[in-house]
Enzyme design. Sequence first.
Site, PDB file in Angstrom:
ATOM      1  N   ARG A  96       0.740  -1.226   0.078  1.00  0.00           N
ATOM      2  CA  ARG A  96       0.087   0.093   0.105  1.00  0.00           C
ATOM      3  C   ARG A  96       1.097   1.233   0.064  1.00  0.00           C
ATOM      4  O   ARG A  96       0.499   2.304  -0.703  1.00  0.00           O
ATOM      5  CB  ARG A  96      -0.967   0.080   1.122  1.00  0.00           C
ATOM      6  N   LYS A 130       2.805  24.584  -4.393  1.00  0.00           N
ATOM      7  CA  LYS A 130       1.572  23.990  -3.798  1.00  0.00           C
ATOM      8  C   LYS A 130       1.519  22.796  -3.981  1.00  0.00           C
ATOM      9  O   LYS A 130       1.029  21.939  -4.497  1.00  0.00           O
ATOM     10  CB  LYS A 130       0.522  24.529  -4.871  1.00  0.00           C
ATOM     11  N   LYS A 162       5.875  39.570  -4.051  1.00  0.00           N
ATOM     12  CA  LYS A 162       4.452  39.372  -4.277  1.00  0.00           C
ATOM     13  C   LYS A 162       3.666  40.705  -3.952  1.00  0.00           C
ATOM     14  O   LYS A 162       4.385  41.381  -3.188  1.00  0.00           O
ATOM     15  CB  LYS A 162       3.893  37.982  -3.750  1.00  0.00           C
ATOM     16  N   GLU A 191       6.202  39.493  -8.946  1.00  0.00           N
ATOM     17  CA  GLU A 191       5.018  39.353  -9.413  1.00  0.00           C
ATOM     18  C   GLU A 191       4.225  40.682  -9.761  1.00  0.00           C
ATOM     19  O   GLU A 191       4.180  41.686  -8.862  1.00  0.00           O
ATOM     20  CB  GLU A 191       4.039  38.663  -8.348  1.00  0.00           C
ATOM     21  N   ASP A 212       0.860  37.694 -13.609  1.00  0.00           N
ATOM     22  CA  ASP A 212      -0.155  36.941 -12.860  1.00  0.00           C
ATOM     23  C   ASP A 212      -1.655  37.247 -13.352  1.00  0.00           C
ATOM     24  O   ASP A 212      -1.938  38.580 -13.147  1.00  0.00           O
ATOM     25  CB  ASP A 212       0.193  37.310 -11.390  1.00  0.00           C
TER      26      ASP A 212
END
Length: 277
Positions: A96, A130, A162, A191, A212
């Site tokens: 598994r 992510k 960002k 960004e 973006d």
Amino acid sequence: MNQEIKKIIKRALKEDMPKGDITTDNLIPKGHQSSAYLIAKEAGVLSGLEVFKEVFHQVGGTFIIDCHTTDGKRISKNEVIAQIKGDTSTILKAERVALNILQRMSGIATATKRCVDELVGDCKILDTRKTTPNLRILEKQAVVDGGGTNHRYCLSDMVMIKDNHIDAVGSITEAVQLSKQKTKGVKIEVEVETMEQFDEALHTDCDIIMLDNMSNELMKQCVLKNNHKKQLEASGNMNLERIKEVSAIGVDFISIGALTHSVKALDISLKFHLLEK
């Protein structure tokens, strides 16, 4: 085998068998042998075979794994990927955890390859951060096996400025200047979401500009104005349907978070036969 990957496998086996496998340990006689076949139930790109084998090594026992292909190769439906011969208890205990990792990594590699096959020109497919917590090293390897390119591995690797950083510092220009002063020799990416922000970033010492959530038309304007001064990354709402058109615009990279955060595992099974005591 990378030591971090070995630790991941050790933790996964501990999670699955904190006190052993009470079914196998009590039902399967010592020395019982089996032959198992690792079979692709659907077509895709294989990733994680070396990790699969390491799971068996950590479980222990006597076994042989005969692999018919390697990571990064395309596999067809019903193809036999490998054959395993050895202790039945080893196969049952490793099955598994080994399959979970192999299926997920192969799913990521398959999704990445689909995206790579849509590219036009020299554009590259990038992954993102992510990823599943504590599994990043595996998932980013799967992206590479699928023909993609790893973006920064973690927050320590490169500067990524960002909107929240820009708001806190005051401007793109100031953020880049501060980063340049304090992080010598590290790449800096900014960004941007508008042409005004792009113009400002273009006149800084940043290395990469992320476009973006821009429309294709706005990205075309940025590519023309950039004229190869900076590397450009298209990001936000990128999917398989947009890749061909966006890459044809002339960006250097397309980053896709869905490669790792919402990918479907590839269907792979382990079919084994109990042979003898």
